[in-house]
Scaffold this motif. Structure first.
Motif, PDB file in Angstrom:
ATOM      1  N   VAL A 195       0.851  -1.239   0.095  1.00 13.45           N
ATOM      2  CA  VAL A 195       0.088   0.209   0.036  1.00 13.45           C
ATOM      3  C   VAL A 195       0.870   1.176  -0.113  1.00 13.45           C
ATOM      4  O   VAL A 195       0.599   2.081  -0.782  1.00 13.45           O
ATOM      5  CB  VAL A 195      -0.906   0.011   1.287  1.00 13.45           C
ATOM      6  CG1 VAL A 195      -1.607   1.397   1.277  1.00 13.45           C
ATOM      7  CG2 VAL A 195      -1.924  -1.207   1.017  1.00 13.45           C
ATOM      8  N   ALA A 196       1.838   1.106   0.865  1.00 19.63           N
ATOM      9  CA  ALA A 196       2.786   2.164   1.034  1.00 19.63           C
ATOM     10  C   ALA A 196       3.373   2.546  -0.476  1.00 19.63           C
ATOM     11  O   ALA A 196       3.809   3.720  -0.901  1.00 19.63           O
ATOM     12  CB  ALA A 196       3.889   2.068   2.203  1.00 19.63           C
ATOM     13  N   SER A 197       3.890   1.715  -0.814  1.00 19.04           N
ATOM     14  CA  SER A 197       4.948   1.723  -2.181  1.00 19.04           C
ATOM     15  C   SER A 197       4.339   2.292  -3.358  1.00 19.04           C
ATOM     16  O   SER A 197       4.892   2.956  -4.209  1.00 19.04           O
ATOM     17  CB  SER A 197       5.307   0.301  -2.612  1.00 19.04           C
ATOM     18  OG  SER A 197       4.412  -0.386  -3.063  1.00 19.04           O
ATOM     19  N   ASN A 247       9.887   3.300  -8.707  1.00 19.52           N
ATOM     20  CA  ASN A 247      10.654   3.511  -9.711  1.00 19.52           C
ATOM     21  C   ASN A 247      12.069   2.699  -9.872  1.00 19.52           C
ATOM     22  O   ASN A 247      13.120   3.404  -9.642  1.00 19.52           O
ATOM     23  CB  ASN A 247      11.054   5.014  -9.879  1.00 19.52           C
ATOM     24  CG  ASN A 247      11.657   5.550 -11.239  1.00 19.52           C
ATOM     25  OD1 ASN A 247      11.413   4.856 -12.300  1.00 19.52           O
ATOM     26  ND2 ASN A 247      12.440   6.496 -11.236  1.00 19.52           N
ATOM     27  N   LEU A 248      11.948   1.460  -9.345  1.00 22.69           N
ATOM     28  CA  LEU A 248      13.011   0.625  -9.310  1.00 22.69           C
ATOM     29  C   LEU A 248      12.889  -0.564 -10.209  1.00 22.69           C
ATOM     30  O   LEU A 248      11.733  -0.659 -10.899  1.00 22.69           O
ATOM     31  CB  LEU A 248      13.236  -0.190  -7.835  1.00 22.69           C
ATOM     32  CG  LEU A 248      13.098   0.929  -6.672  1.00 22.69           C
ATOM     33  CD1 LEU A 248      12.852  -0.085  -5.190  1.00 22.69           C
ATOM     34  CD2 LEU A 248      14.693   1.433  -6.541  1.00 22.69           C
ATOM     35  N   SER A 249      13.885  -1.337 -10.513  1.00 23.16           N
ATOM     36  CA  SER A 249      13.627  -2.524 -11.465  1.00 23.16           C
ATOM     37  C   SER A 249      13.175  -3.599 -10.968  1.00 23.16           C
ATOM     38  O   SER A 249      13.035  -3.776  -9.523  1.00 23.16           O
ATOM     39  CB  SER A 249      15.320  -2.976 -12.112  1.00 23.16           C
ATOM     40  OG  SER A 249      16.103  -3.347 -11.172  1.00 23.16           O
ATOM     41  N   GLU A 277      18.425   3.880   2.037  1.00 16.68           N
ATOM     42  CA  GLU A 277      19.422   3.437   0.557  1.00 16.68           C
ATOM     43  C   GLU A 277      19.038   2.702  -0.194  1.00 16.68           C
ATOM     44  O   GLU A 277      19.589   3.072  -1.524  1.00 16.68           O
ATOM     45  CB  GLU A 277      20.643   2.927   1.582  1.00 16.68           C
ATOM     46  CG  GLU A 277      21.761   2.802   0.799  1.00 16.68           C
ATOM     47  CD  GLU A 277      22.794   2.087   1.618  1.00 16.68           C
ATOM     48  OE1 GLU A 277      23.786   1.493   0.721  1.00 16.68           O
ATOM     49  OE2 GLU A 277      22.858   1.880   2.778  1.00 16.68           O
ATOM     50  N   LEU A 278      17.910   1.840   0.033  1.00 12.02           N
ATOM     51  CA  LEU A 278      17.530   0.953  -0.991  1.00 12.02           C
ATOM     52  C   LEU A 278      16.207   1.313  -2.107  1.00 12.02           C
ATOM     53  O   LEU A 278      15.866   1.094  -2.678  1.00 12.02           O
ATOM     54  CB  LEU A 278      16.959  -0.666  -0.143  1.00 12.02           C
ATOM     55  CG  LEU A 278      18.100  -1.298   0.339  1.00 12.02           C
ATOM     56  CD1 LEU A 278      17.458  -2.223   1.176  1.00 12.02           C
ATOM     57  CD2 LEU A 278      19.027  -1.918  -0.671  1.00 12.02           C
TER      58      LEU A 278
END
Length: 306
Positions: A175-177, A259-261, A280-281
């Protein structure tokens, strides 16, 4: 069959509970009760605490105001134009209640509040207050996709922020992501981006207690995962396939929202992370207190308005 109480008796009991007894209620609420029932209680007028007197016409108007207040009721707390939607406890598909209770929150209740906040012209932003370990898969991805479609990156007009207060793991992090921004304190716990199935094999317990269960099947694969017998290879492979599919959907959702792979998210191996590691991640946008995040949202709203 139990008879219903006579109306006059009900009103008599109500009168005894309202008049001439100590009450612990605000004077405005007491006035609304009298105004709403003044005709049935036979109250022609009453003197308020400020020494003014309300007549029959005034009481009708006051009762009408109370009804209008109910009509304007919002399913969420609103603070200075920001709708606050709590996401707490175990998350379940259909709980049937708007507010979290008994340690559970329903995706259906979250969705109803979210839709109402989007449609409310007085609401300028939406704030998800999250403190949850996650929960059911059913209903989670549908809610997340609905939130994602309304974000500013997708053309939405209202900022949608999430604050991890202090846990958002598994389904709660899903939900947060997908929100526009995600913040949390240094002590937050987040991540656990994956899924699992806990299969209970109680066949040995049955055998120990002298119970022999025979499964009569109408089809070869029917009832292969009841727990009354050990998993065979096909049943285990089926469960693994279900978990893998959910894992892939989850990773793709987080990758899109943050917005990550896919490989970056998949490489986290479903682990848990605290504040600095999460930042950091790329799992969160910042590490700060709730007050600091709230002030930042207020600043952003003011800057846009200016």
């Amino acid at each position: 069959m139990k008879k219903r109480a006579e109306p006059c008796r009900q009103l008599s009991m109500l009168s005894q509970r309202v008049f001439n007894v100590p009450l612990m209620i605000t004077e405005h609420k007491a006035e609304v009760i009298i105004a709403a029932l003044h005709q049935r209680l036979g109250v022609g007028s009453f003197e308020r605490l400020d020494a003014t007197t309300l007549g029959a016409t005034d009481m009708v108007a006051l009762a009408g105001d109370a009804r209008r207040d109910y009509d304007n009721w919002k399913p969420y707390h609103a603070d200075d134009g920001i709708a606050v939607i709590p996401v707490s406890g175990t998350l379940v598909h259909k709980f049937g209640w708007l507010d979290p209770t008994s340690g559970m929150t329903g995706y259906d209740g979250i969705a109803r509040k979210f839709r109402a906040a989007l449609a409310d012209s007085e609401i300028r932003a939406i704030w998800f207050d999250i403190d949850s370990p996650g929960g059911e898969v059913a209903g989670c991805f549908a809610l997340c996709e609905e939130i994602a479609r309304a974000t500013q990156s997708e053309g939405g007009t209202k900022p949608i922020w999430a604050f991890i207060n202090e846990q958002a793991t598994s389904a709660a992090y899903a939900v947060a992501s997908v929100c526009d921004r995600v913040y949390g304190p240094r002590t937050m716990i987040t991540g656990s981006i994956s899924s699992y199935i806990m299969f209970t094999d109680f066949s040995k317990a049955l055998d120990k207690n002298g119970m022999d269960v025979s499964v009569i099947r109408g089809a070869p694969r029917k009832g292969r995962m009841t727990g009354a017998e050990p998993l065979d290879n096909k049943a285990r492979a089926k469960l693994q396939s279900m978990v893998d599919e959910t894992h892939d959907i989850f990773c793709s959702l987080v990758a899109m929202g943050r917005n990550l792979s896919f490989d970056q998210v998949d490489g986290l191996e479903g682990d848990l992370f605290s504040g600095s590691d999460a930042l950091e991640l790329g799992l969160v946008d910042g590490v700060m207190s709730e007050a600091e995040a709230w002030d930042l949202l207020q600043y952003e709203l003011g800057r846009v308005a200016a």
